[in-house]
Write a protein that holds these residues in place. Sequence first.
Motif, PDB file in Angstrom:
ATOM      1  N   ARG A  52      21.496   0.226  -2.194  1.00 21.38           N
ATOM      2  CA  ARG A  52      22.188  -0.513  -2.795  1.00 21.38           C
ATOM      3  C   ARG A  52      22.430  -1.931  -2.001  1.00 21.38           C
ATOM      4  NH1 ARG A  52      24.428   1.568  -7.752  1.00 21.38           N
ATOM      5  NH2 ARG A  52      23.482   3.695  -7.779  1.00 21.38           N
ATOM      6  N   GLU A  53      22.797  -1.745  -0.448  1.00 20.16           N
ATOM      7  CA  GLU A  53      22.807  -2.387   0.588  1.00 20.16           C
ATOM      8  C   GLU A  53      22.393  -3.641   0.746  1.00 20.16           C
ATOM      9  OE1 GLU A  53      24.883  -0.602   3.581  1.00 20.16           O
ATOM     10  OE2 GLU A  53      26.373   0.660   2.213  1.00 20.16           O
ATOM     11  N   LEU A  54      20.400  -3.199   0.826  1.00 19.98           N
ATOM     12  CA  LEU A  54      19.113  -3.574   0.843  1.00 19.98           C
ATOM     13  C   LEU A  54      19.000  -5.069  -0.111  1.00 19.98           C
ATOM     14  CD1 LEU A  54      17.169  -0.802   1.942  1.00 19.98           C
ATOM     15  CD2 LEU A  54      18.429  -2.149   3.538  1.00 19.98           C
ATOM     16  N   ASP A  55      18.973  -5.882   0.890  1.00 18.51           N
ATOM     17  CA  ASP A  55      18.283  -6.785  -0.027  1.00 18.51           C
ATOM     18  C   ASP A  55      16.630  -6.969  -0.174  1.00 18.51           C
ATOM     19  OD1 ASP A  55      16.751  -6.904   2.699  1.00 18.51           O
ATOM     20  OD2 ASP A  55      16.971  -8.984   2.351  1.00 18.51           O
ATOM     21  N   THR A  56      15.952  -7.515  -0.858  1.00 26.54           N
ATOM     22  CA  THR A  56      14.079  -7.722  -1.855  1.00 26.54           C
ATOM     23  C   THR A  56      13.551  -6.908  -0.579  1.00 26.54           C
ATOM     24  OG1 THR A  56      14.804  -8.736  -3.925  1.00 26.54           O
ATOM     25  CG2 THR A  56      13.093  -8.649  -3.269  1.00 26.54           C
ATOM     26  N   TYR A  57      13.853  -8.085   0.195  1.00 24.92           N
ATOM     27  CA  TYR A  57      12.661  -7.674   1.646  1.00 24.92           C
ATOM     28  C   TYR A  57      12.729  -7.107   2.237  1.00 24.92           C
ATOM     29  CZ  TYR A  57      10.139  -8.691   5.735  1.00 24.92           C
ATOM     30  OH  TYR A  57       9.461  -8.311   6.989  1.00 24.92           O
ATOM     31  N   ALA A  58      14.421  -6.381   2.177  1.00 21.78           N
ATOM     32  CA  ALA A  58      14.060  -4.507   2.977  1.00 21.78           C
ATOM     33  C   ALA A  58      13.329  -3.371   1.757  1.00 21.78           C
ATOM     34  CB  ALA A  58      15.364  -4.373   2.964  1.00 21.78           C
ATOM     35  N   ARG A  59      13.930  -3.520   0.787  1.00 23.62           N
ATOM     36  CA  ARG A  59      13.642  -2.567  -0.546  1.00 23.62           C
ATOM     37  C   ARG A  59      12.195  -2.553  -0.182  1.00 23.62           C
ATOM     38  NH1 ARG A  59      18.082  -3.403  -5.060  1.00 23.62           N
ATOM     39  NH2 ARG A  59      19.695  -2.805  -3.849  1.00 23.62           N
TER      40      ARG A  59
END
Length: 178
Positions: A52-59
Amino acid sequence: MSNTVVAPLGAPPRKVHFRRAIRNLVRAYRTIFTLIILVVGGWAALDLFRWRELDTYARVLTVIQFAAVAIAILVLRFVERPLLRELRLARRGVVVIGEIVSVTLSKRRRAFTQLTYRYRVEGVAEPIVVTCRLPKRIRPESLTPGTAIEVLHDPAKPRVSKPRLAMDFVEFTPAAAK
Protein backbone atom coordinates in the motif's frame (compact mmCIF):
# COMPACT_ATOMS: atom_id res chain seq x y z
CA MET A 1 38.99 -43.28 -29.38
CA SER A 2 37.21 -46.60 -29.84
CA ASN A 3 33.82 -47.76 -28.67
CA THR A 4 34.35 -50.12 -25.76
CA VAL A 5 32.30 -53.25 -25.19
CA VAL A 6 30.40 -53.08 -21.94
CA ALA A 7 28.77 -55.74 -19.82
CA PRO A 8 25.04 -56.31 -20.30
CA LEU A 9 22.71 -54.47 -17.98
CA GLY A 10 20.87 -56.21 -15.20
CA ALA A 11 17.21 -55.90 -14.28
CA PRO A 12 15.88 -52.59 -12.95
CA PRO A 13 16.44 -50.81 -10.62
CA ARG A 14 20.06 -50.22 -11.62
CA LYS A 15 22.80 -48.17 -10.01
CA VAL A 16 23.22 -45.17 -12.28
CA HIS A 17 24.61 -41.70 -11.69
CA PHE A 18 25.27 -38.55 -13.69
CA ARG A 19 28.70 -38.21 -15.26
CA ARG A 20 31.00 -36.02 -13.17
CA ALA A 21 30.94 -33.07 -15.58
CA ILE A 22 27.14 -33.18 -15.84
CA ARG A 23 26.78 -33.51 -12.06
CA ASN A 24 28.98 -30.43 -11.51
CA LEU A 25 27.15 -28.48 -14.19
CA VAL A 26 23.78 -29.31 -12.63
CA ARG A 27 25.01 -28.25 -9.19
CA ALA A 28 26.33 -24.95 -10.54
CA TYR A 29 23.16 -24.29 -12.51
CA ARG A 30 20.93 -25.08 -9.51
CA THR A 31 23.03 -22.86 -7.24
CA ILE A 32 22.89 -19.87 -9.59
CA PHE A 33 19.17 -20.17 -10.22
CA THR A 34 18.42 -20.79 -6.53
CA LEU A 35 20.29 -17.61 -5.64
CA ILE A 36 18.40 -15.66 -8.31
CA ILE A 37 15.09 -17.03 -7.08
CA LEU A 38 15.85 -16.35 -3.42
CA VAL A 39 17.27 -12.84 -3.88
CA VAL A 40 14.77 -11.51 -6.41
CA GLY A 41 11.88 -13.38 -4.78
CA GLY A 42 12.93 -12.03 -1.38
CA TRP A 43 12.94 -8.46 -2.67
CA ALA A 44 9.51 -8.95 -4.17
CA ALA A 45 8.18 -10.56 -0.97
CA LEU A 46 9.46 -7.64 1.11
CA ASP A 47 7.71 -5.24 -1.25
CA LEU A 48 4.46 -7.17 -0.80
CA PHE A 49 4.50 -6.44 2.94
CA ARG A 50 4.41 -2.72 2.21
CA TRP A 51 2.35 -2.87 -1.00
CA ARG A 52 0.00 0.00 0.00
CA GLU A 53 2.95 2.34 0.58
CA LEU A 54 4.52 1.71 -2.84
CA ASP A 55 4.07 4.06 -5.76
CA THR A 56 3.06 2.77 -9.20
CA TYR A 57 6.64 2.38 -10.44
CA ALA A 58 7.60 0.24 -7.42
CA ARG A 59 4.48 -1.91 -7.81
CA VAL A 60 5.28 -2.57 -11.46
CA LEU A 61 8.85 -3.44 -10.49
CA THR A 62 7.55 -5.91 -7.87
CA VAL A 63 5.32 -7.61 -10.42
CA ILE A 64 8.28 -7.83 -12.84
CA GLN A 65 10.37 -9.39 -10.06
CA PHE A 66 7.71 -12.05 -9.45
CA ALA A 67 7.58 -12.72 -13.20
CA ALA A 68 11.39 -13.08 -13.26
CA VAL A 69 11.21 -15.59 -10.39
CA ALA A 70 8.52 -17.59 -12.22
CA ILE A 71 10.59 -17.60 -15.41
CA ALA A 72 13.71 -18.69 -13.49
CA ILE A 73 11.78 -21.60 -11.96
CA LEU A 74 10.45 -22.64 -15.38
CA VAL A 75 13.89 -22.44 -17.00
CA LEU A 76 15.42 -24.49 -14.20
CA ARG A 77 12.78 -27.20 -14.62
CA PHE A 78 13.09 -27.05 -18.43
CA VAL A 79 16.88 -27.56 -18.30
CA GLU A 80 16.72 -30.42 -15.79
CA ARG A 81 13.95 -32.32 -17.56
CA PRO A 82 16.06 -34.17 -20.19
CA LEU A 83 18.69 -34.97 -17.59
CA LEU A 84 16.18 -36.47 -15.19
CA ARG A 85 14.38 -38.28 -18.02
CA GLU A 86 17.60 -40.00 -19.07
CA LEU A 87 18.48 -40.86 -15.46
CA ARG A 88 15.01 -42.36 -14.87
CA LEU A 89 15.19 -44.33 -18.13
CA ALA A 90 18.65 -45.66 -17.22
CA ARG A 91 17.50 -46.73 -13.76
CA ARG A 92 14.05 -48.11 -14.51
CA GLY A 93 14.06 -48.81 -18.25
CA VAL A 94 13.55 -52.31 -19.59
CA VAL A 95 16.40 -53.57 -21.77
CA VAL A 96 15.51 -54.98 -25.19
CA ILE A 97 17.73 -55.83 -28.11
CA GLY A 98 17.27 -53.46 -31.01
CA GLU A 99 18.74 -53.18 -34.47
CA ILE A 100 20.42 -50.22 -36.15
CA VAL A 101 18.48 -49.17 -39.24
CA SER A 102 20.70 -46.31 -40.39
CA VAL A 103 23.50 -44.01 -39.27
CA THR A 104 23.49 -40.59 -40.95
CA LEU A 105 25.55 -37.46 -40.60
CA SER A 106 23.57 -34.23 -40.55
CA LYS A 107 24.26 -31.63 -43.21
CA ARG A 108 24.39 -28.73 -40.82
CA ARG A 109 27.28 -26.48 -40.01
CA ARG A 110 27.84 -28.33 -36.72
CA ALA A 111 27.39 -31.85 -37.94
CA PHE A 112 26.06 -34.50 -35.61
CA THR A 113 25.43 -38.20 -36.06
CA GLN A 114 21.86 -39.39 -36.16
CA LEU A 115 21.03 -43.00 -35.33
CA THR A 116 17.81 -44.66 -36.46
CA TYR A 117 17.02 -47.92 -34.73
CA ARG A 118 14.12 -50.31 -34.27
CA TYR A 119 13.10 -52.65 -31.51
CA ARG A 120 10.19 -54.86 -30.54
CA VAL A 121 8.19 -54.69 -27.34
CA GLU A 122 5.78 -57.29 -26.00
CA GLY A 123 2.19 -56.25 -26.59
CA VAL A 124 3.02 -54.07 -29.61
CA ALA A 125 2.47 -55.73 -32.98
CA GLU A 126 4.77 -53.59 -35.13
CA PRO A 127 8.44 -52.86 -34.39
CA ILE A 128 9.02 -49.36 -33.05
CA VAL A 129 11.38 -47.17 -35.12
CA VAL A 130 13.05 -44.23 -33.35
CA THR A 131 15.71 -41.67 -34.30
CA CYS A 132 18.14 -40.12 -31.80
CA ARG A 133 21.33 -38.07 -31.72
CA LEU A 134 24.57 -39.78 -30.83
CA PRO A 135 27.07 -38.16 -28.47
CA LYS A 136 30.35 -36.92 -29.95
CA ARG A 137 32.31 -39.66 -28.15
CA ILE A 138 30.73 -42.36 -30.38
CA ARG A 139 32.45 -42.84 -33.73
CA PRO A 140 29.85 -43.32 -36.48
CA GLU A 141 32.26 -45.47 -38.52
CA SER A 142 31.97 -48.20 -35.89
CA LEU A 143 28.20 -48.49 -36.32
CA THR A 144 26.69 -50.35 -39.26
CA PRO A 145 23.06 -51.03 -40.16
CA GLY A 146 21.89 -54.40 -38.89
CA THR A 147 24.06 -54.33 -35.76
CA ALA A 148 22.32 -55.35 -32.53
CA ILE A 149 22.25 -52.73 -29.76
CA GLU A 150 20.82 -52.52 -26.25
CA VAL A 151 17.79 -50.23 -26.06
CA LEU A 152 16.29 -49.03 -22.80
CA HIS A 153 12.58 -48.24 -22.99
CA ASP A 154 9.95 -47.11 -20.52
CA PRO A 155 7.57 -50.01 -19.80
CA ALA A 156 4.61 -47.61 -19.40
CA LYS A 157 5.38 -45.76 -22.66
CA PRO A 158 7.18 -48.13 -25.06
CA ARG A 159 7.94 -45.34 -27.57
CA VAL A 160 10.09 -43.52 -24.98
CA SER A 161 13.47 -45.14 -25.48
CA LYS A 162 17.16 -44.57 -25.92
CA PRO A 163 20.02 -46.86 -26.92
CA ARG A 164 22.54 -47.51 -24.20
CA LEU A 165 25.36 -46.19 -26.38
CA ALA A 166 23.51 -42.87 -26.82
CA MET A 167 23.25 -42.23 -23.07
CA ASP A 168 25.08 -38.92 -22.83
CA PHE A 169 24.44 -37.74 -19.27
CA VAL A 170 24.65 -40.92 -17.16
CA GLU A 171 27.10 -43.68 -16.30
CA PHE A 172 26.19 -47.18 -15.23
CA THR A 173 27.78 -48.40 -12.01
CA PRO A 174 29.08 -51.95 -12.35
CA ALA A 175 27.04 -54.50 -10.44
CA ALA A 176 28.69 -55.85 -7.30
CA ALA A 177 29.86 -59.46 -7.50
CA LYS A 178 27.78 -61.83 -5.37
